[in-house]
Design a protein around this motif. Structure first.
Motif, PDB file in Angstrom:
ATOM      1  N   MET A 164      13.683  -8.017   9.775  1.00  0.00           N
ATOM      2  CA  MET A 164      12.706  -7.636   8.524  1.00  0.00           C
ATOM      3  C   MET A 164      11.193  -8.262   9.326  1.00  0.00           C
ATOM      4  SD  MET A 164      14.438  -8.279   5.094  1.00  0.00           S
ATOM      5  CE  MET A 164      16.192  -8.468   5.161  1.00  0.00           C
ATOM      6  N   GLN A 165      10.329  -7.420   8.730  1.00  0.00           N
ATOM      7  CA  GLN A 165       8.933  -7.632   9.102  1.00  0.00           C
ATOM      8  C   GLN A 165       8.102  -7.508   7.683  1.00  0.00           C
ATOM      9  OE1 GLN A 165       8.249  -4.537  11.804  1.00  0.00           O
ATOM     10  NE2 GLN A 165       8.144  -2.920  10.356  1.00  0.00           N
ATOM     11  N   VAL A 166       6.844  -8.097   7.920  1.00  0.00           N
ATOM     12  CA  VAL A 166       5.882  -7.960   6.751  1.00  0.00           C
ATOM     13  C   VAL A 166       5.349  -6.677   6.479  1.00  0.00           C
ATOM     14  CG1 VAL A 166       3.237  -8.286   6.316  1.00  0.00           C
ATOM     15  CG2 VAL A 166       4.700 -10.003   7.525  1.00  0.00           C
ATOM     16  N   GLY A 167       5.715  -6.340   5.203  1.00  0.00           N
ATOM     17  CA  GLY A 167       5.379  -4.949   4.667  1.00  0.00           C
ATOM     18  C   GLY A 167       6.771  -4.174   4.267  1.00  0.00           C
ATOM     19  N   ASP A 168       7.837  -4.830   4.804  1.00  0.00           N
ATOM     20  CA  ASP A 168       9.138  -4.179   4.131  1.00  0.00           C
ATOM     21  C   ASP A 168       9.667  -4.448   2.720  1.00  0.00           C
ATOM     22  OD1 ASP A 168       9.636  -3.485   6.647  1.00  0.00           O
ATOM     23  OD2 ASP A 168      11.273  -5.239   7.168  1.00  0.00           O
ATOM     24  N   LEU A 169      10.033  -3.471   2.149  1.00  0.00           N
ATOM     25  CA  LEU A 169      10.370  -3.525   0.628  1.00  0.00           C
ATOM     26  C   LEU A 169      11.673  -3.929   0.671  1.00  0.00           C
ATOM     27  CD1 LEU A 169       9.806  -2.714  -2.179  1.00  0.00           C
ATOM     28  CD2 LEU A 169      10.915  -0.606  -1.820  1.00  0.00           C
ATOM     29  N   VAL A 170      11.914  -5.222  -0.137  1.00  0.00           N
ATOM     30  CA  VAL A 170      13.163  -6.070  -0.209  1.00  0.00           C
ATOM     31  C   VAL A 170      13.669  -6.024  -1.614  1.00  0.00           C
ATOM     32  CG1 VAL A 170      12.826  -6.991   2.050  1.00  0.00           C
ATOM     33  CG2 VAL A 170      12.134  -8.160  -0.018  1.00  0.00           C
ATOM     34  N   ASN A 171      14.835  -6.739  -2.050  1.00  0.00           N
ATOM     35  CA  ASN A 171      15.422  -7.055  -3.112  1.00  0.00           C
ATOM     36  C   ASN A 171      15.471  -8.836  -2.925  1.00  0.00           C
ATOM     37  OD1 ASN A 171      15.349  -5.323  -5.108  1.00  0.00           O
ATOM     38  ND2 ASN A 171      17.338  -4.654  -4.531  1.00  0.00           N
ATOM     39  N   ILE A 172      14.908  -9.609  -3.649  1.00  0.00           N
ATOM     40  CA  ILE A 172      14.957 -10.866  -3.527  1.00  0.00           C
ATOM     41  C   ILE A 172      16.042 -11.423  -4.574  1.00  0.00           C
ATOM     42  CG2 ILE A 172      12.985 -11.265  -4.906  1.00  0.00           C
ATOM     43  CD1 ILE A 172      12.460 -13.846  -3.138  1.00  0.00           C
ATOM     44  N   LYS A 173      17.044 -12.358  -4.246  1.00  0.00           N
ATOM     45  CA  LYS A 173      18.056 -12.928  -5.081  1.00  0.00           C
ATOM     46  C   LYS A 173      17.414 -14.072  -5.960  1.00  0.00           C
ATOM     47  CE  LYS A 173      21.606 -14.441  -3.282  1.00  0.00           C
ATOM     48  NZ  LYS A 173      23.200 -14.567  -2.788  1.00  0.00           N
ATOM     49  N   TYR A 174      17.497 -14.252  -7.020  1.00  0.00           N
ATOM     50  CA  TYR A 174      16.950 -15.495  -7.950  1.00  0.00           C
ATOM     51  C   TYR A 174      18.254 -15.804  -8.954  1.00  0.00           C
ATOM     52  CZ  TYR A 174      12.071 -14.917  -6.905  1.00  0.00           C
ATOM     53  OH  TYR A 174      10.704 -14.957  -6.585  1.00  0.00           O
ATOM     54  N   CYS A 175      18.170 -17.047  -9.181  1.00  0.00           N
ATOM     55  CA  CYS A 175      19.182 -17.544 -10.058  1.00  0.00           C
ATOM     56  C   CYS A 175      18.711 -18.175 -11.420  1.00  0.00           C
ATOM     57  CB  CYS A 175      20.247 -18.268  -9.281  1.00  0.00           C
ATOM     58  SG  CYS A 175      19.537 -19.875  -8.950  1.00  0.00           S
ATOM     59  N   ARG A 176      19.220 -18.097 -12.270  1.00  0.00           N
ATOM     60  CA  ARG A 176      18.884 -18.804 -13.570  1.00  0.00           C
ATOM     61  C   ARG A 176      20.103 -19.359 -14.514  1.00  0.00           C
ATOM     62  NH1 ARG A 176      15.734 -13.983 -16.166  1.00  0.00           N
ATOM     63  NH2 ARG A 176      17.738 -12.328 -16.449  1.00  0.00           N
ATOM     64  N   VAL A 177      20.083 -20.145 -15.351  1.00  0.00           N
ATOM     65  CA  VAL A 177      21.136 -20.608 -16.319  1.00  0.00           C
ATOM     66  C   VAL A 177      20.955 -19.661 -17.512  1.00  0.00           C
ATOM     67  CG1 VAL A 177      22.134 -22.438 -17.638  1.00  0.00           C
ATOM     68  CG2 VAL A 177      20.906 -22.723 -15.345  1.00  0.00           C
ATOM     69  N   VAL A 178      22.123 -19.133 -17.889  1.00  0.00           N
ATOM     70  CA  VAL A 178      22.192 -18.208 -18.960  1.00  0.00           C
ATOM     71  C   VAL A 178      23.675 -18.814 -19.794  1.00  0.00           C
ATOM     72  CG1 VAL A 178      22.536 -15.838 -20.078  1.00  0.00           C
ATOM     73  CG2 VAL A 178      21.351 -16.311 -18.063  1.00  0.00           C
ATOM     74  N   LYS A 179      23.320 -19.323 -20.905  1.00  0.00           N
ATOM     75  CA  LYS A 179      24.512 -19.882 -21.702  1.00  0.00           C
ATOM     76  C   LYS A 179      25.344 -20.646 -20.961  1.00  0.00           C
ATOM     77  CE  LYS A 179      24.455 -15.798 -24.939  1.00  0.00           C
ATOM     78  NZ  LYS A 179      25.328 -14.778 -25.443  1.00  0.00           N
ATOM     79  N   ASP A 180      24.638 -21.544 -20.264  1.00  0.00           N
ATOM     80  CA  ASP A 180      25.310 -22.823 -19.611  1.00  0.00           C
ATOM     81  C   ASP A 180      26.101 -22.118 -18.400  1.00  0.00           C
ATOM     82  OD1 ASP A 180      24.396 -24.767 -21.291  1.00  0.00           O
ATOM     83  OD2 ASP A 180      26.456 -24.592 -22.447  1.00  0.00           O
ATOM     84  N   THR A 181      25.797 -20.989 -17.815  1.00  0.00           N
ATOM     85  CA  THR A 181      26.300 -20.334 -16.606  1.00  0.00           C
ATOM     86  C   THR A 181      25.104 -19.915 -15.621  1.00  0.00           C
ATOM     87  OG1 THR A 181      28.037 -19.453 -17.960  1.00  0.00           O
ATOM     88  CG2 THR A 181      27.733 -18.600 -15.705  1.00  0.00           C
ATOM     89  N   LEU A 182      25.247 -20.265 -14.359  1.00  0.00           N
ATOM     90  CA  LEU A 182      24.276 -19.826 -13.616  1.00  0.00           C
ATOM     91  C   LEU A 182      24.711 -18.220 -13.074  1.00  0.00           C
ATOM     92  CD1 LEU A 182      22.323 -20.963 -11.634  1.00  0.00           C
ATOM     93  CD2 LEU A 182      23.986 -21.348  -9.910  1.00  0.00           C
ATOM     94  N   LYS A 183      23.527 -17.582 -13.345  1.00  0.00           N
ATOM     95  CA  LYS A 183      23.506 -16.253 -12.913  1.00  0.00           C
ATOM     96  C   LYS A 183      22.518 -15.894 -11.969  1.00  0.00           C
ATOM     97  CE  LYS A 183      26.128 -15.175 -16.948  1.00  0.00           C
ATOM     98  NZ  LYS A 183      27.401 -14.306 -16.608  1.00  0.00           N
ATOM     99  N   PHE A 184      22.977 -15.093 -10.858  1.00  0.00           N
ATOM    100  CA  PHE A 184      22.025 -14.358  -9.991  1.00  0.00           C
ATOM    101  C   PHE A 184      21.785 -13.186 -10.458  1.00  0.00           C
ATOM    102  CE2 PHE A 184      24.827 -17.551  -8.062  1.00  0.00           C
ATOM    103  CZ  PHE A 184      23.743 -18.123  -7.274  1.00  0.00           C
ATOM    104  N   PHE A 185      20.488 -12.744  -9.997  1.00  0.00           N
ATOM    105  CA  PHE A 185      19.818 -11.291 -10.375  1.00  0.00           C
ATOM    106  C   PHE A 185      18.701 -10.899  -9.220  1.00  0.00           C
ATOM    107  CE2 PHE A 185      17.056 -14.451 -12.215  1.00  0.00           C
ATOM    108  CZ  PHE A 185      15.676 -13.950 -12.020  1.00  0.00           C
ATOM    109  N   TRP A 186      18.601  -9.786  -8.934  1.00  0.00           N
ATOM    110  CA  TRP A 186      17.775  -9.287  -7.713  1.00  0.00           C
ATOM    111  C   TRP A 186      16.438  -8.698  -8.611  1.00  0.00           C
ATOM    112  CZ3 TRP A 186      19.313  -9.973  -2.980  1.00  0.00           C
ATOM    113  CH2 TRP A 186      20.710 -10.038  -2.636  1.00  0.00           C
ATOM    114  N   VAL A 187      15.563  -8.981  -7.883  1.00  0.00           N
ATOM    115  CA  VAL A 187      14.026  -8.527  -8.053  1.00  0.00           C
ATOM    116  C   VAL A 187      13.453  -7.798  -6.801  1.00  0.00           C
ATOM    117  CG1 VAL A 187      11.899  -8.942  -8.875  1.00  0.00           C
ATOM    118  CG2 VAL A 187      13.719 -10.305  -9.819  1.00  0.00           C
TER     119      VAL A 187
END
Length: 66
Positions: free
Chosen positions: A1-24
């Protein structure tokens, strides 16, 4: 990958005591040590975050035109 590429980045957060992953979606703006696969990429996301992420947390959507 290089500068300028369009990507999805994986984030995580806690939802109702469960760790959830989502893409942005975002654009790679910088890289450190990324040539040998051990570094990280800086990604500016559509929700306004500008974070460093390892390659394992990125999914390529479209390469930048060179």
């Amino acid at each position: 990958m290089q500068v300028g590429d369009l990507v999805n980045i994986k984030y995580c957060r806690v939802v109702k005591d469960t760790l959830k992953f989502f893409w942005v979606p975002g654009v790679i703006t910088d890289r450190v040590g990324a040539i040998d696969g051990t570094g990280e990429y800086k990604v500016l996301t559509l929700d306004g975050r500008h974070d460093w992420s390892p390659l394992s947390d990125l999914l390529l959507i479209q390469r930048a035109q060179t």
